[in-house]
Scaffold this motif. Structure first.
Motif, PDB file in Angstrom:
ATOM      1  N   ILE A  60       0.841  -1.204   0.000  1.00 34.43           N
ATOM      2  CA  ILE A  60       0.000   0.000   0.000  1.00 34.43           C
ATOM      3  C   ILE A  60       0.872   1.248   0.000  1.00 34.43           C
ATOM      4  CG2 ILE A  60      -1.613   1.380   1.391  1.00 34.43           C
ATOM      5  CD1 ILE A  60      -3.061  -1.089   2.194  1.00 34.43           C
ATOM      6  N   GLY A 120     -12.495  -7.396  -9.378  1.00 29.95           N
ATOM      7  CA  GLY A 120     -12.275  -7.459  -7.938  1.00 29.95           C
ATOM      8  C   GLY A 120     -11.140  -6.578  -7.447  1.00 29.95           C
ATOM      9  N   ARG A 258      -1.157 -11.116   7.051  1.00 35.21           N
ATOM     10  CA  ARG A 258      -1.866  -9.955   6.534  1.00 35.21           C
ATOM     11  C   ARG A 258      -0.856  -8.988   5.931  1.00 35.21           C
ATOM     12  NH1 ARG A 258      -5.636  -9.715   4.809  1.00 35.21           N
ATOM     13  NH2 ARG A 258      -6.234  -7.670   5.514  1.00 35.21           N
ATOM     14  N   LEU A 283     -12.403 -12.364   0.197  1.00 36.90           N
ATOM     15  CA  LEU A 283     -13.510 -11.429   0.368  1.00 36.90           C
ATOM     16  C   LEU A 283     -13.209 -10.391   1.431  1.00 36.90           C
ATOM     17  CD1 LEU A 283     -16.550 -13.873   0.332  1.00 36.90           C
ATOM     18  CD2 LEU A 283     -15.698 -12.436  -1.513  1.00 36.90           C
ATOM     19  N   GLY A 285     -10.408  -9.421   5.025  1.00 35.23           N
ATOM     20  CA  GLY A 285      -9.271  -9.781   5.849  1.00 35.23           C
ATOM     21  C   GLY A 285      -9.254  -8.924   7.092  1.00 35.23           C
ATOM     22  N   ARG A 312     -16.121  -6.954  -4.000  1.00 32.83           N
ATOM     23  CA  ARG A 312     -15.862  -8.406  -4.011  1.00 32.83           C
ATOM     24  C   ARG A 312     -17.047  -9.177  -3.456  1.00 32.83           C
ATOM     25  NH1 ARG A 312      -9.437  -9.107  -2.686  1.00 32.83           N
ATOM     26  NH2 ARG A 312      -8.792  -7.484  -4.171  1.00 32.83           N
TER      27      ARG A 312
HETATM   28  P1  ATP Z   1      -5.190  -8.282  -1.883  1.00 32.63           P
HETATM   29  O1  ATP Z   1      -4.237  -9.316  -1.375  1.00 32.63           O
HETATM   30  O2  ATP Z   1      -6.347  -8.850  -2.651  1.00 32.63           O
HETATM   31  O3  ATP Z   1      -4.510  -7.141  -2.578  1.00 32.63           O
HETATM   32  P2  ATP Z   1      -5.194  -6.696   0.486  1.00 32.63           P
HETATM   33  O4  ATP Z   1      -4.384  -7.464   1.458  1.00 32.63           O
HETATM   34  O5  ATP Z   1      -4.569  -5.555  -0.214  1.00 32.63           O
HETATM   35  O6  ATP Z   1      -5.869  -7.672  -0.573  1.00 32.63           O
HETATM   36  P3  ATP Z   1      -6.745  -5.438   2.527  1.00 32.63           P
HETATM   37  O7  ATP Z   1      -5.898  -4.254   2.546  1.00 32.63           O
HETATM   38  O8  ATP Z   1      -6.681  -6.387   3.650  1.00 32.63           O
HETATM   39  O9  ATP Z   1      -6.550  -6.232   1.162  1.00 32.63           O
HETATM   40  O10 ATP Z   1      -8.262  -5.008   2.305  1.00 32.63           O
HETATM   41  C1  ATP Z   1      -9.334  -5.762   2.823  1.00 32.63           C
HETATM   42  C2  ATP Z   1     -10.290  -6.154   1.742  1.00 32.63           C
HETATM   43  O11 ATP Z   1     -10.534  -5.071   0.849  1.00 32.63           O
HETATM   44  C3  ATP Z   1      -9.834  -7.255   0.827  1.00 32.63           C
HETATM   45  O12 ATP Z   1     -10.046  -8.499   1.397  1.00 32.63           O
HETATM   46  C4  ATP Z   1     -10.712  -7.040  -0.369  1.00 32.63           C
HETATM   47  O13 ATP Z   1     -12.035  -7.506  -0.115  1.00 32.63           O
HETATM   48  C5  ATP Z   1     -10.784  -5.563  -0.445  1.00 32.63           C
HETATM   49  N1  ATP Z   1      -9.872  -4.949  -1.421  1.00 32.63           N
HETATM   50  C6  ATP Z   1      -8.555  -4.691  -1.284  1.00 32.63           C
HETATM   51  N2  ATP Z   1      -8.070  -4.068  -2.355  1.00 32.63           N
HETATM   52  C7  ATP Z   1      -9.123  -3.913  -3.208  1.00 32.63           C
HETATM   53  C8  ATP Z   1      -9.280  -3.309  -4.495  1.00 32.63           C
HETATM   54  N3  ATP Z   1      -8.256  -2.724  -5.102  1.00 32.63           N
HETATM   55  N4  ATP Z   1     -10.502  -3.345  -5.075  1.00 32.63           N
HETATM   56  C9  ATP Z   1     -11.546  -3.929  -4.452  1.00 32.63           C
HETATM   57  N5  ATP Z   1     -11.463  -4.502  -3.252  1.00 32.63           N
HETATM   58  C10 ATP Z   1     -10.275  -4.486  -2.620  1.00 32.63           C
END
Ligand code: ATP
Ligand code: MG
Length: 422
Positions: A60, A120, A258, A283, A285, A312
Motif C-alpha cells: 500500500i 475485484g 496480513r 472477500l 481480511g 468483491r
Molecule cells: P489483496 O491481497 O487482494 O490485494 P489486500 O491485502 O490488499 O488484498 P486489505 O488491505 O486487507 O486487502 O483489504 C481488505 C479487503 O478489501 C480485501 O479483502 C478485499 O475484499 C478488499 N480490497 C482490497 N483491495 C481492493 C481493491 N483494489 N478493489 C476492491 N477490493 C479491494
C-alpha cells in the motif's frame, strides 16, 4: 471530444445501485445488532499517517497510494484503508477515555489504491470495516469474525471459507522472524527485489509475496505455530474455542499473513470457494493490532478489526448465482388529461407524497396511452386518472392495476384510498 471515467473506477447506476443499498443496509443493520457504531473519517489524511500506521514496507505505502501536495505544501493521501484513520481519530478524540469500552466502530467508506485494475481490484472501492478497540479478550476476536460471517451469510453466501492464523505476540514474532531470516537468507537472490528488501526489515512479508509464491522455499518456510510462546498459544486456543462455541467453521493456515505491518495474534481471511469467482478469492481480511494505537500516540490499546470490499462481495453473490431482491414499484401514478387536469395533478402528487405515498406523473406531455404505459413500466399499483370531467366533479378515477377494478374517489380522499390499498 467526450471525457471518460478514470481507469479503475466506475459509475454505479440505477438498476445496480439498489444492490449496493441492500448490502450497505445489511452491513449497518448487522453492525447495530452487534452494538457497533458508525464512524466517518475524511477522504484524505496526512501522508505520514499511512506511512507510520500501515507501514513503510507494505505494498500500500510503497506502490499504491494516491499522494498529492496541496496548495499549502502539505503531503496528503487519499485514504487507502480504514484502520489507520480510525485509530488516528480514536487517539485524537481521546476515545480511550470514553466510559463505554471497548469502543466498537464500523465504517462504510471509499478507499483509493493505485493498482492494476482487474475483476475485484479497483482504484476506488468501498470497504465495510469494523474496529473493536480497547479489549484483549479473545472472545472479541471471535465476535468480529462472526460479524463478518453474519453479513455474508445473511446475504445468502454459502461457499465461504474462513482461514485463521495467529501471528503471536512480539516475542513469538521475534523468534519466528529470526528463523525466517535464517531460512531465506542463503538463497535470497532467487527472490524478487521486494523480497530482498523485506528480508531484514520484515521477513514475514516474504510469505505474502505474490511474485514468489511458488518458490520451493515458501513451502518449507518455518511456521509461526512452532514459535508461539505459551501465552500466544493460549490466546489462539481461546479464539478457536469461541468460534467453535458459535459453530463457526475455520481452517488454520500458518502461512496466512496480513499485508499490513501492525498485526499480531489473530489474523484471518474469508474466502469465496464459488466456482467462477476468478483469481481473487479473498472477500475480507482482518486481525488484531495491539500496537497501533500506541504507535500513533495513544495509550496501549489492544484492538481488532477487519475490512471487506463491497465490490468483491457483489462478485461473490454473482458467482453463487444469488440475486438480491431489488424489485421496485410505485404506489400510485397520476394520469392527467387536458391542461386544467395537468395543473391540478401537481398538487395531487404533492399531497400523495406528503402522505408518504411513492408516486409519480408524466412530464413529457404524453398521450393517455403512453401515460398508462409509463405507469406499467414503473409497476404502479394504482393509476389515478384525472380528466376535465372528473376535475369538474372534484373526483378522480382510481384503477387497481392488479385487480383491474376502477373506482371514483374524491380527490381529497385519494391518499387515504391508496394507503388502504383498496
Ligand atoms: P489483496 O491481497 O487482494 O490485494 P489486500 O491485502 O490488499 O488484498 P486489505 O488491505 O486487507 O486487502 O483489504 C481488505 C479487503 O478489501 C480485501 O479483502 C478485499 O475484499 C478488499 N480490497 C482490497 N483491495 C481492493 C481493491 N483494489 N478493489 C476492491 N477490493 C479491494
Ligand atoms: Mg492489495
Amino acid at each position: 471530444m467526450s471525457i471518460n471515467i478514470p481507469r479503475g473506477t466506475k459509475d454505479i447506476l440505477p438498476g445496480e445501485v439498489e444492490k449496493w443499498q441492500i448490502i450497505e443496509e445489511k452491513a449497518k443493520e448487522v453492525s447495530a445488532r452487534f452494538n457497533y457504531k458508525e464512524i466517518r473519517t475524511p477522504v484524505f489524511e496526512h501522508t505520514d499517517l499511512f506511512q507510520r500506521g500501515v507501514g513503510d514496507s507494505t505494498d500500500i505505502v510503497q506502490k499504491e497510494m494516491y499522494t498529492f501536495t496541496d496548495r499549502g505544501d502539505r503531503s496528503l493521501t487519499l485514504r487507502p484503508e480504514g484502520t489507520a484513520p480510525v485509530t488516528r481519530s480514536y487517539v485524537e478524540n481521546k476515545m480511550f477515555g470514553l466510559p463505554g469500552q471497548p469502543v466498537k466502530l464500523y465504517y462504510i467508506q471509499p478507499m483509493f489504491r493505485y493498482e492494476r485494475p482487474q475483476a475485484g481490484r479497483y482504484r476506488q472501492f468501498v470497504q465495510f470495516g469494523i474496529e473493536a478497540m480497547g479489549s484483549a479478550d479473545p472472545a472479541i476476536d471471535a465476535e468480529v469474525i462472526s460479524l463478518a460471517m453474519t453479513v455474508y451469510q445473511e446475504l445468502g453466501l454459502k461457499k465461504l471459507r474462513l482461514v485463521l492464523n495467529t501471528l503471536g505476540d512480539a516475542d513469538s514474532r521475534k523468534a519466528h522472524k529470526d528463523a525466517l531470516i535464517a531460512h531465506f537468507e542463503p538463497r535470497i537472490e532467487e527472490f524478487c527485489s521486494d523480497c530482498q528488501n523485506r528480508l531484514t526489515k520484515n521477513p514475514l512479508r516474504i510469505l505474502d509475496c505474490k511474485k514468489d509464491r511458488d518458490h520451493d522455499l515458501m513451502k518449507t518456510a518455518p511456521s509461526i505455530l512452532e514459535y508461539l510462546n505459551e501465552e500466544s498459544k493460549d490466546y489462539f486456543d481461546q479464539v478457536k474455542t469461541s468460534l467453535d462455541d458459535m459453530n463457526i467453521q475455520y481452517v488454520i493456515d500458518p502461512t496466512l499473513v496480513r499485508g499490513l505491518d501492525y498485526y499480531n495474534h489473530t489474523a484471518f481471511e474469508i474466502m469465496s470457494d464459488a466456482e467462477g469467482f476468478g483469481a481473487i478469492t479473498t472477500l475480507s481480511g482482518g486481525g488484531r493490532y495491539n500496537g497501533l494505537v500506541e504507535d500513533l500516540g495513544g495509550p496501549a490499546t489492544p484492538s481488532i478489526g477487519f475490512a471487506m470490499s463491497l465490490e468483491r462481495l457483489l462478485l461473490a453473490l454473482e458467482a453463487e448465482g444469488i440475486t438480491l431482491n431489488t424489485e421496485e414499484d410505485l404506489d400510485c401514478y397520476v394520469v392527467a388529461l387536458g391542461d386544467e387536469a395537468k395543473k391540478k395533478s401537481v398538487s395531487i402528487l404533492n399531497d400523495l407524497r406528503n402522505a408518504g405515498i411513492k408516486s409519480d406523473k408524466d412530464y413529457l406531455d404524453k398521450k393517455m396511452k403512453a401515460q398508462f404505459k409509463a405507469a406499467d413500466r414503473l409497476k404502479a399499483r394504482f393509476v389515478a386518472i384525472l380528466g376535465e370531467e372528473e376535475l369538474s366533479k372534484g373526483i378522480i378515477n382510481v384503477k387497481n392495476m392488479e385487480s383491474g377494478e376502477q373506482k371514483e374517489v374524491r380527490i381529497e380522499e385519494l391518499s387515504t384510498f391508496v394507503k388502504q390499498g383498496n
